[in-house]
Design a protein around this motif. Sequence first.
Motif, mmCIF file in Angstrom:
data_model
loop_
_atom_site.group_PDB
_atom_site.id
_atom_site.type_symbol
_atom_site.label_atom_id
_atom_site.label_comp_id
_atom_site.label_asym_id
_atom_site.label_seq_id
_atom_site.Cartn_x
_atom_site.Cartn_y
_atom_site.Cartn_z
ATOM 1 N N ALA A 15 0.829 -1.207 0.000
ATOM 2 C CA ALA A 15 0.000 0.000 0.000
ATOM 3 C C ALA A 15 0.864 1.257 0.000
ATOM 4 N N SER A 18 2.522 1.520 -3.496
ATOM 5 C CA SER A 18 1.500 1.751 -4.515
ATOM 6 C C SER A 18 0.995 3.183 -4.470
ATOM 7 N N THR A 19 0.760 3.692 -3.267
ATOM 8 C CA THR A 19 0.335 5.086 -3.132
ATOM 9 C C THR A 19 1.400 6.039 -3.658
ATOM 10 N N SER A 91 -6.230 5.846 -2.488
ATOM 11 C CA SER A 91 -5.103 5.051 -1.991
ATOM 12 C C SER A 91 -4.474 5.693 -0.760
ATOM 13 N N LEU A 126 -8.488 0.365 -0.947
ATOM 14 C CA LEU A 126 -7.374 0.182 -1.879
ATOM 15 C C LEU A 126 -7.826 -0.515 -3.166
ATOM 16 N N ALA A 129 -9.444 2.063 -5.169
ATOM 17 C CA ALA A 129 -8.451 3.000 -5.700
ATOM 18 C C ALA A 129 -7.729 2.434 -6.911
ATOM 19 N N GLY A 130 -7.518 1.125 -6.935
ATOM 20 C CA GLY A 130 -6.818 0.538 -8.071
ATOM 21 C C GLY A 130 -7.617 0.593 -9.362
ATOM 22 N N SER A 175 -1.333 0.875 -9.458
ATOM 23 C CA SER A 175 -2.688 0.326 -9.452
ATOM 24 C C SER A 175 -2.674 -1.167 -9.144
ATOM 25 N N CYS A 178 -2.109 -1.674 -5.525
ATOM 26 C CA CYS A 178 -3.329 -1.445 -4.747
ATOM 27 C C CYS A 178 -4.239 -2.661 -4.784
#
Length: 239
Positions: A15, A18-19, A91, A126, A129-130, A175, A178
């Motif tokens: 996470a 990815s963010t 995210s 998450l 968000a992806g 992405s 996430c």
Amino acid sequence: AGMRFFLQYVGCFFAFFSTGFLIASTWTDCWMVNADDSLEVSTKCRGLWWECVTNVFDGIQTCDEYDSIFAEHPVKLVLTRAMMITADVLSGFGFLFLVLGLDCVKFLPDEPLIKLRICLVSGVTLLIAGLPGITGSVWYAVDVYVERSSLVFHDVFLGIQYKFGWSCWLGMAGSLGCFLSGALLTCCMYLFRETSSGRLHSAHSLRKGYSSAGTIVTNVHVPFSQTATAKMYAVDTRV
């Protein structure tokens, strides 16, 4: 418990990166890069907010910002901006929720079920968000590829041709991260939630049984206050 900690830390790792990848891809300038031959003396990159040209020999970079966000822009640019910003916000919130749900964080230490629910909410966030992140980055890359292929197919040369660059790759990687982090936190942590719920229910029933037994024993052994008649019989017995 050890496996649950491991899954939390792995999910937090994915996470976090990815963010970071999503935010970096949104605010960097290399979504499109020139695909010309080595005779070019500069590298041209286009981002979502500005366009930069870097001299190959001395490395000097000059950037030109696009017009105001209220100006007319291509649909591809506007929708990609909207989807990437949405992915960044979701995210970011998902990562913050996950930090609060970690067992090593002293937040609601006496409420393990609530912390597990926080991890589940983080995982769902998450995963959501992806979706805009992968949609925006893949759509942008496909559009660039189709545009370049159509120009090559029709033998049209406009002076410069582009291919999708490393910023677009960062968006795809963020992405996918996430999705992976959300899958770990929702699917696997849900199993631990069921196990923890059963243990807490058993422990509560056991404590309730002990409490009831203690009440019965206390009621049995509590001495009754002696009345005057009882005291008189006790005196007669001693005499």
